[in-house]
Design an enzyme around this catalytic site. Structure first.
Site, mmCIF file in Angstrom:
data_model
loop_
_atom_site.group_PDB
_atom_site.id
_atom_site.type_symbol
_atom_site.label_atom_id
_atom_site.label_comp_id
_atom_site.label_asym_id
_atom_site.label_seq_id
_atom_site.Cartn_x
_atom_site.Cartn_y
_atom_site.Cartn_z
ATOM 1 C CB THR A 193 -0.932 0.003 1.228
ATOM 2 O OG1 THR A 193 -1.692 -1.208 1.210
ATOM 3 C CG2 THR A 193 -1.871 1.194 1.215
ATOM 4 C CB SER A 233 3.251 -6.847 -0.113
ATOM 5 O OG SER A 233 2.971 -6.924 1.262
ATOM 6 C CB ALA A 234 7.439 -9.382 2.926
ATOM 7 C CG HIS A 235 1.420 -9.653 3.903
ATOM 8 N ND1 HIS A 235 0.126 -10.109 3.775
ATOM 9 C CD2 HIS A 235 1.395 -8.353 3.525
ATOM 10 C CE1 HIS A 235 -0.646 -9.116 3.353
ATOM 11 N NE2 HIS A 235 0.100 -8.044 3.188
ATOM 12 C CB THR A 279 14.506 3.671 12.099
ATOM 13 O OG1 THR A 279 14.913 4.947 12.602
ATOM 14 C CG2 THR A 279 15.500 2.609 12.505
ATOM 15 C CB CYS A 337 -17.329 -6.786 5.489
ATOM 16 S SG CYS A 337 -17.773 -8.355 4.778
ATOM 17 C CG ASN A 341 -6.702 -7.988 -5.117
ATOM 18 O OD1 ASN A 341 -6.643 -7.228 -6.088
ATOM 19 N ND2 ASN A 341 -7.498 -7.773 -4.116
ATOM 20 C CD GLN A 358 -2.585 -11.039 -4.413
ATOM 21 O OE1 GLN A 358 -2.233 -12.232 -4.427
ATOM 22 N NE2 GLN A 358 -3.138 -10.493 -3.347
#
Ligand code: PMP
Length: 382
Positions: free
Chosen positions: A70, A197-199, A234, A321, A149, A177
């Site tokens: 994001t 994005s890592a996750h 940092t 939602c 996604n 994605q």
């Protein structure tokens, strides 16, 4: 639990956690500090950056670590736009970008910037002809996701890169994605900036990167000396080391993609055979290997998700939602899908942790729970 929500996030790989733990416990010094521990943290940061660059096919200086996709998306769009000459004041997004990214598009429009939205077709693919009409010499920047996604549909990045180059504009690609699920090389992908994005690839949450082509004019948005002045703050060293470890784990992406696609296809054919009212969106277009976006007749997604929960399966609906209820997916709406059908959308997304046992269980356990509901719905339909 059977986890079929890999597009939302992936479970972190044990090797990623193992790489991060010593950083959290021992390498906690500030990498900007001059003392020994600080310099050790600095070396670890440089090593992680080199790994990210090697796996993604870019130069280390082209990697800007962020808090996730994001932030990388916002940084790319605002940073590239602010560095563009004033005569180029139009930006073009696709209509199926991630919800957070479309909020940015609205915020830009509210701030007086002209925003064009490239439409998609009923199968979830980009309408290239409409895109070509939108990308002209007054455009500063085009922002397009590499893969959606929700549907998993792949976007024509090369074609849009050619249009963007011909118009003298910049191209930002949200590859959140895509990276980890398909082969990716930054140096040849045609984009000026790419978010990840890592996750989404077995790494930790709260860390990602913007890859920014060297030499491209760019205005930093968070001021500070870190990341060569392009993103202050940092660094999240443990997260960055986790991202590098996750990328290093990828191995043969094409082989894993083939494995996951085989599972996904078995899941879709098993469910469709048992429940003929099953409809899969974007099934016939190039899409991510593990994504299955489907509806069972017009059974509401809430009902299907309750049954999945009962079976110990975690999945997602295609609805956003809010406290007042559910809104149909903006992606399906952009594809011309009715609200009733969109509110029936369920996304099953497979990933590295998925197995044939997961699929076999689901295609045997789910149909008996849904078949009576579908029959009832057919009898009560107006
Ligand atoms: N873009 C896309 C295409 C995504 O799927 C996501 C995550 N759902 C994001 C951006 C946001 O990523 P992050 O959670 O790292 O901010």
């Amino acid at each position: 639990m059977i986890y079929l929500d890999h597009n939302a996030t992936t479970p972190p790989a044990p090797a990623v956690i193992a790489a991060m733990l010593p950083v959290l416990s021992s390498l906690w010094a500030n990498s900007s500090s001059q003392h020994g521990p600080g310099q050790e943290a600095k070396r670890a940061l440089a090593a992680a950056r080199a790994t990210v660059a090697r796996v993604l096919g870019c130069k280390p200086v082209e990697v800007i670590f962020t808090s996730g996709a994001t932030e990388a998306n916002h940084l790319a769009v605002r940073g590239l736009l602010a560095a563009t000459p004033p005569e180029r004041r139009r930006v073009v997004f696709s209509s199926i970008e991630h919800a957070g990214h479309l909020r940015l598009a609205r915020a830009l429009a509210d701030g007086g910037i002209q925003v064009g939205l490239m439409p998609v077709q009923g199968d979830g693919t980009l309408d290239l002809r409409a895109a070509a009409a939108l990308i002209g010499p007054d455009v500063a920047l085009v922002s397009l996701m590499a893969a959606n996604n929700e549907t998993g549909a792949l976007m024509p990045v090369n074609e849009v890169a050619a249009l963007t180059q011909a118009a003298g504009a910049r191209l930002h690609v949200d590859a959140t994605q895509f990276i980890g699920k398909q082969s990716f090389v930054f140096s040849t992908c045609g984009a000026d900036a790419v978010s990840l994005s890592a996750h989404k690839l077995q790494g930790p949450k709260g860390v990602g990167a913007l890859l920014l082509r060297q030499g491209v004019e760019f205005a930093p948005q968070t001021l500070g000396s870190q990341e060569r002045g392009r993103r202050g703050g940092t660094e999240n060293l443990a997260g960055i080391v986790g991202l590098a470890a996750a990328l290093e784990l990828l191995g043969d992406v094409a082989m894993e993609a083939a494995r996951v696609a085989t599972l996904r296809d078995a899941l879709e054919s098993g469910l469709t055979r048992a429940l003929p009212d099953t409809y899969v969106w974007s099934q016939d277009v190039p899409r991510l290997p593990g994504t299955s976006y489907l509806r069972f007749g017009q059974l509401s997604a809430d009902v299907v998700l309750q049954r999945l929960e009962r079976l110990g399966v975690a999945a997602s609906s295609g609805a956003a939602c809010s406290s007042g209820g559910s809104e149909p997916s903006h992606v399906l709406t952009a594809m011309g899908v009715s609200a009733t059908e969109a509110l029936a959308a369920v996304r099953l997304s497979l990933g590295p942790s998925s197995t044939l046992d997961d699929v076999t269980y689901l295609i045997h356990a789910l149909p008996p729970l849904l078949a009576p509901l579908l029959r009832e719905k057919m009898l009560t339909a107006p």
